[in-house]
Every structure is written in C-alpha cells, then in structure tokens.
Design a protein around this motif. Structure first.
Motif, short mmCIF file in Angstrom:
data_model
loop_
_atom_site.label_atom_id
_atom_site.label_comp_id
_atom_site.label_asym_id
_atom_site.label_seq_id
_atom_site.Cartn_x
_atom_site.Cartn_y
_atom_site.Cartn_z
N GLU A 141 -3.66 -16.41 -12.02
CA GLU A 141 -4.54 -15.37 -11.49
C GLU A 141 -5.30 -16.06 -10.37
OE1 GLU A 141 -7.59 -14.09 -14.30
OE2 GLU A 141 -8.35 -16.12 -14.52
N ARG A 173 3.48 -15.61 -11.92
CA ARG A 173 3.62 -15.57 -13.39
C ARG A 173 5.10 -15.65 -13.73
NH1 ARG A 173 -1.07 -11.02 -14.95
NH2 ARG A 173 -2.64 -12.15 -13.73
N PHE A 183 7.12 -3.74 -9.25
CA PHE A 183 6.01 -3.50 -10.18
C PHE A 183 5.68 -4.75 -11.00
CE2 PHE A 183 4.52 -2.51 -14.46
CZ PHE A 183 3.33 -1.88 -14.15
N PHE A 188 3.32 -12.38 -6.65
CA PHE A 188 2.69 -11.14 -6.20
C PHE A 188 1.31 -11.48 -5.66
CE2 PHE A 188 -0.07 -10.94 -9.93
CZ PHE A 188 0.66 -11.67 -10.86
N GLN A 190 -2.82 -10.55 -5.31
CA GLN A 190 -3.92 -9.86 -5.98
C GLN A 190 -5.09 -9.66 -5.03
OE1 GLN A 190 -4.43 -12.54 -9.46
NE2 GLN A 190 -3.77 -10.81 -10.71
N GLU A 192 -9.15 -9.26 -5.53
CA GLU A 192 -10.10 -9.36 -6.64
C GLU A 192 -11.54 -9.55 -6.19
OE1 GLU A 192 -7.67 -11.15 -10.41
OE2 GLU A 192 -9.00 -12.50 -9.37
N TYR A 242 -10.11 -13.70 -21.88
CA TYR A 242 -11.44 -13.85 -21.26
C TYR A 242 -12.27 -12.57 -21.32
CZ TYR A 242 -8.46 -11.81 -17.66
OH TYR A 242 -7.57 -11.02 -17.01
N MET A 260 -2.39 -0.23 -12.50
CA MET A 260 -2.41 -0.60 -11.08
C MET A 260 -3.52 -1.62 -10.82
SD MET A 260 -2.49 1.92 -7.81
CE MET A 260 -3.90 2.88 -8.29
N GLU A 261 -4.64 -1.46 -11.53
CA GLU A 261 -5.78 -2.36 -11.33
C GLU A 261 -6.56 -2.44 -12.63
OE1 GLU A 261 -7.88 -1.99 -7.70
OE2 GLU A 261 -9.70 -2.95 -8.47
N HIS A 264 -12.70 -5.58 -15.51
CA HIS A 264 -12.91 -6.40 -16.70
C HIS A 264 -14.36 -6.88 -16.80
CE1 HIS A 264 -8.59 -7.50 -15.45
NE2 HIS A 264 -8.50 -6.58 -16.39
N SER A 289 -9.71 -6.28 -10.47
CA SER A 289 -8.52 -7.06 -10.13
C SER A 289 -7.32 -6.13 -9.91
CB SER A 289 -8.22 -8.04 -11.27
OG SER A 289 -7.02 -8.73 -10.99
N ARG A 294 1.67 -3.81 -6.26
CA ARG A 294 1.71 -2.61 -7.12
C ARG A 294 1.08 -1.43 -6.42
NH1 ARG A 294 0.57 -4.02 -13.42
NH2 ARG A 294 2.37 -5.41 -13.51
N1 GAP Z 1 -7.98 -11.84 -12.89
C1 GAP Z 1 -7.61 -10.82 -13.81
C2 GAP Z 1 -6.19 -10.54 -13.81
O1 GAP Z 1 -5.39 -11.24 -13.22
P1 GAP Z 1 -4.42 -8.85 -14.74
O2 GAP Z 1 -4.64 -7.50 -15.41
O3 GAP Z 1 -3.60 -9.85 -15.45
O4 GAP Z 1 -5.88 -9.40 -14.47
C3 GAP Z 1 -4.51 -7.83 -12.36
O5 GAP Z 1 -3.81 -8.61 -13.30
C4 GAP Z 1 -3.56 -7.01 -11.52
O6 GAP Z 1 -2.58 -7.84 -10.92
C5 GAP Z 1 -2.77 -5.96 -12.30
O7 GAP Z 1 -3.52 -4.79 -12.50
C6 GAP Z 1 -1.58 -5.74 -11.40
O8 GAP Z 1 -1.88 -4.83 -10.38
C7 GAP Z 1 -1.37 -7.12 -10.80
N2 GAP Z 1 -0.28 -7.81 -11.51
C8 GAP Z 1 -0.37 -8.50 -12.65
N3 GAP Z 1 0.83 -9.00 -13.01
C9 GAP Z 1 1.71 -8.62 -12.06
C10 GAP Z 1 3.10 -8.81 -11.85
N4 GAP Z 1 3.84 -9.54 -12.69
N5 GAP Z 1 3.69 -8.25 -10.76
C11 GAP Z 1 2.95 -7.51 -9.90
N6 GAP Z 1 1.63 -7.31 -10.04
C12 GAP Z 1 1.00 -7.84 -11.10
#
Ligand code: GAP
Length: 418
Positions: A141, A173, A183, A188, A190, A192, A242, A260-261, A264, A289, A294
């Motif tokens: 993240e 990830r 998706f 990807f 972010q 934040e 967390y 989508m978001e 937290h 975040s 997405r």
């Molecule tokens: N810092 C908090 C955090 O990272 P998360 O819900 O794990 O929270 C936030 O991720 C956003 O990142 C998600 O709502 C999504 O839009 C995007 N996201 C997470 N994993 C993803 C993935 N594997 N591919 C594309 N977007 C992703």
C-alpha cells in the motif's frame, strides 16, 4: 459479446489499455496504458490532486519512494497480517482465495479443495550486488510512506492537526487471482489521503462522515452515475489489520457491486507502531484510499454507450483524453486545410487544450473515431468558414452541430472545460 468484452476490445482498439508485455504472451495481472489510457489516467489523477490537495488549505502532498527499509513492513504489521486465505483444488491444482469457492468446491472443476493457508501479498525484491542480497518489498500500500515521513512533514511545514498528507503512486500485491480486466491487478496505482486528527471518537465519527461524502461527491462530479454508487460497511472480520472501521464506495460493475475506494478509521495503529507522536499524543488517522486503475475502469464502463449507429464514451470533458478534434471538410482544398491547421494549433499550443487533428476519410468516419475515444467536441472547417469565419462544432453526446464564430471558440471551449 458482453459489456466487459466490448470494453476490453475498445481499450485495445483505441489505445487505452493493452495486456502487459503482450508480444511475449503477457503476464497475469499486469497492464500497459496506451496513448489514450495514459491521458485519461493523468486527467483522473489531476482532478483528484486538485480536489484533495491544491484546492485545500489543510492537506499537503508527498512523493515517497516505492521501496522502503523492510523494517517499515515489520512495524506496520504487513509482513505478518497482509494476507489472503489461499486454497488449492486437489483435482485441477488451481489456486483461489477461499471466498471465491462455490459451495466450498473449486469454481473451475468442482473438485475438493485443500485447507485454507494464509498467503502473504507483499512482493519481494532483492537489492545489491553481493550475496546475500538484501530482501526488500515493493510497497503493498502506498500509505506507509506517509507515516514514516510524518515527523519530517510536521517539522518542515506549517501544519497543525487536523491536517492531511496525500499522495498518488504505484502499489504492488502478489494477488492470488488477478482478474476482471484491470480490476484486480498485481501492479496498480493508488490515490490516498491520510488525515490526522486528535484521538477522540466524536472527532473520528465527524471526519469519517466528512471524507465519505467528499469522496463520493468527487466521483459524481466527474459524471459517474449516482445510482451505480453505494457505501458498504465492512464486517469486523473482513477489516484490514489496521482498521477500526471501514466502508467501501462500491460501483455496480457488470461483474457485481465492487469496491472502488475505501474510507478507513486507522486509529493510532500506524503512528504508534512507528513510535511517532505529535506534541504529547498519538494522532488518529482517517484514510481515503482509492484505486486509480479501478476508478478509470469504472469511469469507462459508466461512460460506455452504443446504439445501432455508433459507440460513444460519454466521459466527462475533464477526463476525456482529447477535448477537441479539428477537421478540414476535405483534405485536398488547401484553403480549408490551412484554416483548420491554424485553429488546431491555436487550441493546442496557445490554449493548451488537448486537441487532435484528422483529415483522413470522410467526416462520418472521423466523428465515429472521436466518439469511441470520448472526444466531447469536433470542429469542422467548411466552405462557409472561408466566407463568414464560422465553423461547425459537433457535440459528442447529442451529435448536434452548431455554427460558432472562430473568434468565439476560445471562450466556447474554456467555458466548458472550467
Ligand atoms: N491504504 C489502504 C489500502 O490500501 P485497500 O482497500 O487494500 O486499502 C485501496 O486498497 C484501494 O486500492 C481499493 O479500494 C482499490 O481501489 C485499490 N486496489 C486494491 N487492490 C487492488 C488490486 N489488486 N488491483 C487494483 N486496484 C486495487
């Protein structure tokens, strides 16, 4: 073809998104953005930065490194808790997250699956030229870059709680099952905000509600259909390690309601793990975040329109990769071409409006091509233009043309792009 197949095909055909390293067979979970895609992504990020940083007095920006000292991830809890439950089918050996099973069986062949194991999502990298190489991680993240710089920002800027630190950047990830186009990817971006507040439940409730509204309004202000947006609260057992509270902004995609978001309530989890304080207390954090890729995918899905005559991306003009296209009615009349070139250059260079030129084929085909990439306006220089200094401006959504004086084009476009 279903809607997703149409969108994937359009993205490839018009240069929005290609499969990553496609000529070598691709790589699962990685995507490359083409000329239109990167312009759309830049516009989206620009609008986010404007709303979340430039137009506010209480948020500053940050640009931390992707790779950090691995101790950051020990302290933040990610090396232990940033996991998904993994199961393997005993028959076809495909791997899944256990929430993807159908009645406890393999979704691909119906076979029996193994007991769930935890699988860490951090992507490892090895640094240096001498053995043993240093283990580090691509950030899972982008967030931790903000926390480890909390003191730096407080010491070098005039910020006072409540205030926020915002950033945009890539995260990685090692997803077990990437899919649904971009998706769920392995690389990807972010967008934040970490918003620091005094440690108090009433304050947290106030700011949590405040940021939820700001974020949903942002998607709607850029044209996303409000009927396809909703909030969904996380149950305690699905929250990240967390989070004290979490709600997602979900979009109704062709493959279901999807996150989508996330908004937290991280409490003092991160700052206390990094032993950081403000004055004599540990602030709490409300986080927003979002995923750039997405959001971009959902904006594309939301904008997609077709009827028996044409396919149109009804993107908000602020997001559209190209804002205006300029055409001479025919390519073999130098007077028309010269006048059209002059307008094209003026819009592109003097006004800094992303403008395209097209003099190929017939006008109908040029409109069709611009509709598919979502260009809001097409300007055509025709014979009448040479007589009365007007042009036609065609609106993408209505396909209606109006005559506008060349002298009025600046205010016409700048007014609509404000
Ligand atoms: N810092 C908090 C955090 O990272 P998360 O819900 O794990 O929270 C936030 O991720 C956003 O990142 C998600 O709502 C999504 O839009 C995007 N996201 C997470 N994993 C993803 C993935 N594997 N591919 C594309 N977007 C992703």
């Amino acid at each position: 073809m279903d809607l997703m197949e149409k969108i994937v095909a359009l993205c490839k055909r018009r240069g929005f998104i290609y499969p990553g390293s496609e000529i070598y067979g691709g790589l699962q979970g990685f995507w490359d953005y083409g000329p239109m895609g990167v312009a759309l992504r830049n516009n989206l990020k620009h609008e986010w930065w404007k709303t979340m940083v430039s137009q506010r007095d209480d948020v500053v920006g940050l640009g931390p490194a992707i790779i950090m000292n691995p101790q950051v991830w020990e302290a933040s809890g990610h090396t232990v808790a940033f996991t998904d439950p993994l199961v393997e089918c005993k028959k076809c050996h495909h791997r899944f997250r256990d929430d993807q099973l159908v009645d406890g069986k393999c979704p691909d062949c119906g076979g029996e699956v193994t007991e769930g194991k935890t699988f860490n999502l951090l992507t490892e990298v090895y640094l240096g030229s001498t053995e043993p190489k240093q283990l580090a991680y691509l950030r899972g993240e982008i967030t931790q870059g903000v926390f480890v710089n909390f003191k730096n920002v407080v010491d070098s800027n005039r910020v006072e709680i409540p205030f926020g630190i915002a950033q945009l950047g890539k995260a990685f990830r090692n997803e077990i099952t990437p899919g649904n186009f971009t998706f769920r990817s392995r690389e990807f971006e972010q967008m934040e905000l970490e918003f620091f507040i005094t440690p108090d439940e009433a304050e947290a409730t106030k700011w949590f509600g405040y940021w939820k509204k700001i974020r949903k309004d942002w998607y709607e202000s850029l044209g996303m259909n409000p009927a396809k947006l909703r909030f969904r609260e996380h149950a305690p057992d699905e929250r990240a390690h967390y989070a004290k509270a979490a709600e997602d902004i979900e979009y109704q995609a062709p493959f279901g309601w999807k996150e989508m978001e996330g908004v937290h309530h991280r409490g003092d989890w991160d700052l206390s793990r990094h032993h950081l304080t403000y004055q004599d207390y540990t602030p709490w954090v409300i986080e927003t975040s979002g995923g750039v890729d997405r959001a971009l995918l959902f904006f594309l899905i939301d904008a997609y329109f077709e009827d028996d005559k044409r396919i149109v991306l009804k993107l908000h003009p602020k997001l559209a990769p190209v804002k205006v296209a300029v055409f001479p009615l025919v390519a073999n009349k130098p007077e028309l071409v010269d006048k059209a070139r002059e307008i094209y250059k003026h819009l592109k260079l003097d006004l800094d409006i992303p403008t395209a030129w097209d003099d190929r084929g017939n006008i109908g085909k040029r409109y069709y091509a611009q509709d598919e990439i979502g260009t809001p306006w097409c300007v055509t220089v025709d014979y009448q233009s040479l007589e009365d200094q007007t042009v036609t401006v065609r609106d993408r959504d209505t396909a209606v043309q109006e005559r506008v004086a060349i002298a009025d084009l600046d205010s016409f476009f700048l007014g609509r792009l404000k």
